[in-house]
Design a protein around this motif. Structure first.
Motif, mmCIF file in Angstrom:
data_model
loop_
_atom_site.group_PDB
_atom_site.id
_atom_site.type_symbol
_atom_site.label_atom_id
_atom_site.label_comp_id
_atom_site.label_asym_id
_atom_site.label_seq_id
_atom_site.Cartn_x
_atom_site.Cartn_y
_atom_site.Cartn_z
ATOM 1 N N GLU A 84 0.875 -1.172 0.000
ATOM 2 C CA GLU A 84 0.000 0.000 0.000
ATOM 3 C C GLU A 84 0.912 1.222 0.000
ATOM 4 O O GLU A 84 1.801 1.331 0.849
ATOM 5 C CB GLU A 84 -0.903 0.006 1.232
ATOM 6 C CG GLU A 84 -1.923 -1.122 1.256
ATOM 7 C CD GLU A 84 -3.021 -0.943 0.208
ATOM 8 O OE1 GLU A 84 -3.375 0.207 -0.103
ATOM 9 O OE2 GLU A 84 -3.515 -1.972 -0.281
ATOM 10 N N TRP A 86 1.450 5.445 -0.118
ATOM 11 C CA TRP A 86 0.929 6.782 0.133
ATOM 12 C C TRP A 86 1.695 7.731 -0.776
ATOM 13 O O TRP A 86 2.931 7.768 -0.750
ATOM 14 C CB TRP A 86 1.139 7.133 1.591
ATOM 15 C CG TRP A 86 0.593 8.459 2.038
ATOM 16 C CD1 TRP A 86 -0.177 9.345 1.335
ATOM 17 C CD2 TRP A 86 0.786 9.048 3.313
ATOM 18 N NE1 TRP A 86 -0.476 10.447 2.115
ATOM 19 C CE2 TRP A 86 0.098 10.281 3.330
ATOM 20 C CE3 TRP A 86 1.470 8.649 4.463
ATOM 21 C CZ2 TRP A 86 0.087 11.125 4.430
ATOM 22 C CZ3 TRP A 86 1.459 9.482 5.561
ATOM 23 C CH2 TRP A 86 0.761 10.700 5.549
ATOM 24 N N THR A 96 1.950 7.914 -11.747
ATOM 25 C CA THR A 96 2.062 6.498 -12.074
ATOM 26 C C THR A 96 3.046 5.865 -11.108
ATOM 27 O O THR A 96 4.164 6.354 -10.948
ATOM 28 C CB THR A 96 2.569 6.307 -13.523
ATOM 29 O OG1 THR A 96 1.661 6.957 -14.413
ATOM 30 C CG2 THR A 96 2.671 4.836 -13.874
ATOM 31 N N VAL A 116 0.862 1.304 -11.963
ATOM 32 C CA VAL A 116 -0.457 1.575 -11.392
ATOM 33 C C VAL A 116 -0.719 3.067 -11.521
ATOM 34 O O VAL A 116 0.098 3.886 -11.080
ATOM 35 C CB VAL A 116 -0.507 1.162 -9.900
ATOM 36 C CG1 VAL A 116 -1.822 1.579 -9.271
ATOM 37 C CG2 VAL A 116 -0.253 -0.325 -9.734
ATOM 38 N N GLU A 117 -1.846 3.432 -12.126
ATOM 39 C CA GLU A 117 -2.239 4.833 -12.223
ATOM 40 C C GLU A 117 -2.983 5.207 -10.942
ATOM 41 O O GLU A 117 -3.866 4.479 -10.499
ATOM 42 C CB GLU A 117 -3.146 5.057 -13.439
ATOM 43 C CG GLU A 117 -2.515 4.668 -14.772
ATOM 44 C CD GLU A 117 -1.242 5.429 -15.106
ATOM 45 O OE1 GLU A 117 -1.184 6.640 -14.801
ATOM 46 O OE2 GLU A 117 -0.323 4.823 -15.663
ATOM 47 N N THR A 118 -2.603 6.340 -10.356
ATOM 48 C CA THR A 118 -3.237 6.788 -9.114
ATOM 49 C C THR A 118 -3.160 8.312 -9.045
ATOM 50 O O THR A 118 -2.778 8.954 -10.018
ATOM 51 C CB THR A 118 -2.593 6.111 -7.886
ATOM 52 O OG1 THR A 118 -3.383 6.395 -6.731
ATOM 53 C CG2 THR A 118 -1.165 6.560 -7.669
ATOM 54 N N THR A 119 -3.509 8.871 -7.904
ATOM 55 C CA THR A 119 -3.432 10.324 -7.706
ATOM 56 C C THR A 119 -2.773 10.627 -6.368
ATOM 57 O O THR A 119 -2.822 9.816 -5.435
ATOM 58 C CB THR A 119 -4.826 10.985 -7.732
ATOM 59 O OG1 THR A 119 -5.637 10.386 -6.729
ATOM 60 C CG2 THR A 119 -5.489 10.826 -9.099
ATOM 61 N N SER A 121 -2.427 12.664 -2.817
ATOM 62 C CA SER A 121 -3.471 12.953 -1.822
ATOM 63 C C SER A 121 -3.231 14.232 -1.034
ATOM 64 O O SER A 121 -3.804 14.418 0.023
ATOM 65 C CB SER A 121 -3.578 11.782 -0.847
ATOM 66 O OG SER A 121 -2.373 11.646 -0.120
ATOM 67 N N THR A 135 -4.196 5.431 0.562
ATOM 68 C CA THR A 135 -3.144 4.665 -0.110
ATOM 69 C C THR A 135 -3.665 4.058 -1.411
ATOM 70 O O THR A 135 -4.870 3.954 -1.627
ATOM 71 C CB THR A 135 -2.607 3.529 0.787
ATOM 72 O OG1 THR A 135 -3.677 2.631 1.097
ATOM 73 C CG2 THR A 135 -1.980 4.074 2.057
ATOM 74 N N SER A 136 -2.731 3.639 -2.229
ATOM 75 C CA SER A 136 -3.020 2.917 -3.465
ATOM 76 C C SER A 136 -2.300 1.578 -3.398
ATOM 77 O O SER A 136 -1.172 1.500 -2.910
ATOM 78 C CB SER A 136 -2.514 3.692 -4.677
ATOM 79 O OG SER A 136 -3.163 4.933 -4.769
ATOM 80 N N THR A 137 -2.937 0.551 -3.905
ATOM 81 C CA THR A 137 -2.326 -0.772 -3.951
ATOM 82 C C THR A 137 -1.393 -0.862 -5.148
ATOM 83 O O THR A 137 -1.766 -0.476 -6.255
ATOM 84 C CB THR A 137 -3.419 -1.859 -4.064
ATOM 85 O OG1 THR A 137 -4.294 -1.728 -2.950
ATOM 86 C CG2 THR A 137 -2.823 -3.243 -4.073
ATOM 87 N N ALA A 138 -0.194 -1.368 -4.919
ATOM 88 C CA ALA A 138 0.797 -1.543 -5.986
ATOM 89 C C ALA A 138 1.379 -2.949 -5.864
ATOM 90 O O ALA A 138 2.414 -3.138 -5.222
ATOM 91 C CB ALA A 138 1.891 -0.480 -5.883
#
Length: 182
Positions: A84, A86, A96, A116-119, A121, A135-138
């Motif tokens: 996960e 941050w 990315t 993984v595409e994310t943004t 925070s 968080t984003s999963t990678a």
């Protein structure tokens, strides 16, 4: 210098640090038997007023920020650990997450199909707030062998001065997988 014990032998890849103290000169070449730990993650604020700002990232593990981990392959294969991440930067900005892997034949290279595409925070990454961080999963790029993987957050920026597109990268995160008993 006279009496120098010679070059220090250690593993070719390091994902944590540690120390041990001994008084016997003959023990200088003994294997490390203390506990190795990752260095603490410092709080950081991304200066989003600069158009070429680089994201800051950390792995969030059990409510703590980490920048490097060493894990047994068997634990990864059970599915008990999924990274996960941050991402700090301009709130809502696209980034990315991109993995690279290392092996002795080819060195560092991009892992295939592992982005993984994310943004982001928000501009502040504060380890004290990791337990409630978005968080984003990678997922790791491999889980079947010992090795190392490094993660960056990247964003494409059009440079104001000349209009060139450049890639800015975050700090790296390192995950080392090892075989237990090896």
């Amino acid at each position: 210098p006279r009496g120098w014990p010679g070059p220090h032998r250690e593993a070719p890849r390091v994902g944590a640090i540690g120390q041990q103290v001994g008084i016997a000169p003959a023990a200088r070449r003994q294997d490390f038997v203390s506990t190795a730990t990752a260095p603490p993650v410092a709080a950081a604020t991304v200066d989003i007023a600069v158009s070429e700002w680089a994201p800051q990232i950390c792995l969030v593990v059990d409510g703590d920020c980490q920048q490097s981990l060493a894990l047994p392959v068997a634990e990864i294969q059970t599915g008990s650990f999924i990274p996960e991440v941050w991402v700090a930067g301009e709130d809502g900005a696209a980034v990315t997450l991109r993995w690279q892997i290392w092996d002795s034949e080819q060195g560092w290279r991009d892992a295939k199909a592992s982005s993984v595409e994310t943004t982001a925070s928000g501009p502040r990454l504060d380890p004290e707030a990791a337990g409630s961080a978005p968080t984003s999963t990678a997922p790791l790029p491999f889980d079947d062998r010992a090795g190392q993987a490094m993660l960056h957050a990247e964003r494409v920026v059009t440079r104001p001065g000349d209009g060139a597109e450049i890639i800015v990268r975050s700090n790296p995160l390192l995950v080392s997988l090892y075989e237990e008993g090896a």
